[in-house]
Design a protein around this motif. Structure first.
Motif, PDB file in Angstrom:
ATOM      1  N   GLY A 124       0.795  -1.221   0.000  1.00  0.00           N
ATOM      2  CA  GLY A 124       0.000   0.000   0.000  1.00  0.00           C
ATOM      3  C   GLY A 124       0.820   1.259   0.000  1.00  0.00           C
ATOM      4  O   GLY A 124       0.313   2.341  -0.323  1.00  0.00           O
ATOM      5  N   THR A 125       2.106   1.159   0.344  1.00  0.00           N
ATOM      6  CA  THR A 125       3.008   2.307   0.357  1.00  0.00           C
ATOM      7  C   THR A 125       4.140   2.131  -0.636  1.00  0.00           C
ATOM      8  O   THR A 125       4.470   3.035  -1.395  1.00  0.00           O
ATOM      9  CB  THR A 125       3.591   2.526   1.770  1.00  0.00           C
ATOM     10  N   ILE A 126       4.754   0.955  -0.647  1.00  0.00           N
ATOM     11  CA  ILE A 126       5.826   0.636  -1.590  1.00  0.00           C
ATOM     12  C   ILE A 126       5.475  -0.656  -2.320  1.00  0.00           C
ATOM     13  O   ILE A 126       4.621  -1.422  -1.873  1.00  0.00           O
ATOM     14  CB  ILE A 126       7.196   0.496  -0.893  1.00  0.00           C
ATOM     15  N   ASP A 127       6.144  -0.863  -3.455  1.00  0.00           N
ATOM     16  CA  ASP A 127       5.898  -2.111  -4.167  1.00  0.00           C
ATOM     17  C   ASP A 127       7.180  -2.641  -4.776  1.00  0.00           C
ATOM     18  O   ASP A 127       8.218  -1.981  -4.775  1.00  0.00           O
ATOM     19  CB  ASP A 127       4.784  -1.967  -5.201  1.00  0.00           C
ATOM     20  N   ALA A 128       7.112  -3.861  -5.284  1.00  0.00           N
ATOM     21  CA  ALA A 128       8.263  -4.533  -5.895  1.00  0.00           C
ATOM     22  C   ALA A 128       7.774  -5.316  -7.097  1.00  0.00           C
ATOM     23  O   ALA A 128       6.621  -5.764  -7.145  1.00  0.00           O
ATOM     24  CB  ALA A 128       8.947  -5.466  -4.890  1.00  0.00           C
ATOM     25  N   GLY A 129       8.670  -5.489  -8.084  1.00  0.00           N
ATOM     26  CA  GLY A 129       8.313  -6.163  -9.326  1.00  0.00           C
ATOM     27  C   GLY A 129       8.606  -7.639  -9.305  1.00  0.00           C
ATOM     28  O   GLY A 129       8.999  -8.224  -8.285  1.00  0.00           O
ATOM     29  N   ASP A 130       8.428  -8.254 -10.484  1.00  0.00           N
ATOM     30  CA  ASP A 130       8.478  -9.711 -10.606  1.00  0.00           C
ATOM     31  C   ASP A 130       9.902 -10.221 -10.770  1.00  0.00           C
ATOM     32  O   ASP A 130      10.338 -10.577 -11.864  1.00  0.00           O
ATOM     33  CB  ASP A 130       7.617 -10.150 -11.787  1.00  0.00           C
ATOM     34  N   TYR A 131      10.647 -10.287  -9.662  1.00  0.00           N
ATOM     35  CA  TYR A 131      11.973 -10.875  -9.648  1.00  0.00           C
ATOM     36  C   TYR A 131      11.869 -12.287  -9.074  1.00  0.00           C
ATOM     37  O   TYR A 131      10.839 -12.669  -8.510  1.00  0.00           O
ATOM     38  CB  TYR A 131      12.929 -10.019  -8.814  1.00  0.00           C
ATOM     39  N   PRO A 132      12.921 -13.101  -9.214  1.00  0.00           N
ATOM     40  CA  PRO A 132      12.840 -14.476  -8.689  1.00  0.00           C
ATOM     41  C   PRO A 132      12.430 -14.559  -7.223  1.00  0.00           C
ATOM     42  O   PRO A 132      11.720 -15.496  -6.831  1.00  0.00           O
ATOM     43  CB  PRO A 132      14.266 -14.997  -8.914  1.00  0.00           C
ATOM     44  N   SER A 133      12.838 -13.591  -6.401  1.00  0.00           N
ATOM     45  CA  SER A 133      12.475 -13.632  -4.987  1.00  0.00           C
ATOM     46  C   SER A 133      10.969 -13.479  -4.801  1.00  0.00           C
ATOM     47  O   SER A 133      10.384 -14.082  -3.885  1.00  0.00           O
ATOM     48  CB  SER A 133      13.211 -12.525  -4.218  1.00  0.00           C
ATOM     49  N   LEU A 134      10.306 -12.701  -5.658  1.00  0.00           N
ATOM     50  CA  LEU A 134       8.851 -12.578  -5.580  1.00  0.00           C
ATOM     51  C   LEU A 134       8.180 -13.862  -6.044  1.00  0.00           C
ATOM     52  O   LEU A 134       7.177 -14.292  -5.468  1.00  0.00           O
ATOM     53  CB  LEU A 134       8.370 -11.393  -6.426  1.00  0.00           C
ATOM     54  N   SER A 135       8.720 -14.487  -7.067  1.00  0.00           N
ATOM     55  CA  SER A 135       8.168 -15.753  -7.541  1.00  0.00           C
ATOM     56  C   SER A 135       8.214 -16.808  -6.437  1.00  0.00           C
ATOM     57  O   SER A 135       7.267 -17.591  -6.271  1.00  0.00           O
ATOM     58  CB  SER A 135       8.939 -16.243  -8.772  1.00  0.00           C
TER      59      SER A 135
END
Length: 271
Positions: free
Chosen positions: A248-259
């Protein structure tokens, strides 16, 4: 990189090779270092020489050519640096070759990469926020929502280990649109393991540029955590298109750690 014997450095880019031969992303994070040579070989001879003297430590990942009618006016080869880095991504060496008269050619070499901004990206402002807590349970629908209520500004979750968690998965446009698809309550061990996985998600990112997200059906999973001191936090995980995660404040993209995090979340939901 090594160039053929007799190659002469040029001060500027030849008109036949005005930019990186394989193209380059439009991004404020782009780094591009270029060198140019005139080589005493035809374009075909240069191609054969390069094939026999490929840059060491890099992987050949592509080729390209341009034509005017039936005449080939330039050729290009791409080589990728596969080593992981927390400072940059998509590091490549592009080598373009074009004719320069009957017995010579011009070469252009571009070393490109996208540097990573270590400051977390700000989640898009506006839109309705979905309030999900472990105590209140999963709302029946996420229709109209675009994120969760705001969380910390420097990390996805508060410090410390949660005491409980809740996962709410929503359909998006498929089936009963935006309806709750499945849910799972997490005990202290499960919530702690999932929160630790969230802390490994890389918050570094490139700046600027355009992104195309095909096949986005707007399905979303929300993960909520509760803590012993009364703190609450939730995460908004988009599942299709360009996968991303936000607090809701910051976000992150689709990197291997998110997968890896998304896979753990999916494994905790009922089948």
């Amino acid at each position: 990189m090594t160039v053929p014997a007799g190659a002469a450095r040029m001060a500027g880019a030849p008109s036949t090779l005005p930019g990186p031969v394989m193209g380059a992303p439009r991004s404020a994070s782009l780094i591009d270092t270029s060198r140019f040579w005139r080589v005493p070989m035809t374009m075909q001879q240069s191609q054969r020489w390069l094939a026999a003297h490929a840059p060491g430590g890099l992987s050949a990942t592509g080729s390209a050519s341009s034509t005017s009618g039936s005449v080939v006016t330039s050729v290009g080869s791409a080589y990728t640096d596969d080593r992981p880095s927390s400072a940059w991504q998509n590091a490549m060496l592009d080598i373009g070759i074009a004719p320069a008269g009957a017995s010579a050619s011009v070469w252009r070499a571009d070393g490109t990469a996208l540097w990573l901004d270590s400051t977390p990206a700000t989640a898009p402002a506006g839109g309705s926020r979905l309030a999900v807590t472990v105590a209140s349970g999963c709302p029946r629908s996420d229709r109209g929502a675009s994120d969760v209520t705001p969380g910390p500004a420097s990390s996805l979750l508060p410090a410390g280990s949660p005491t409980a968690g809740l996962i709410c998965s929503y359909n998006g446009l498929n089936g009963a649109a935006f309806a709750l698809r499945s849910r799972a309550r997490l005990d202290t061990t499960q919530a702690g393991r999932l929160a630790r996985s969230a802390t490994t998600i890389d918050l570094a990112h490139t700046d600027g540029g355009s992104v195309v997200c095909p096949n986005d059906d707007e399905s979303v999973t929300v993960v909520a955590f509760s803590y012993a001191d009364g703190a609450r936090a939730s995460l908004w995980l988009t599942e299709t298109g360009c996968r991303s995660i936000s607090n809701g404040t910051i976000d992150a993209g689709d990197y291997p750690s998110l997968s890896a995090f998304a896979t753990t979340v999916a494994g905790l939901l009922p089948r």
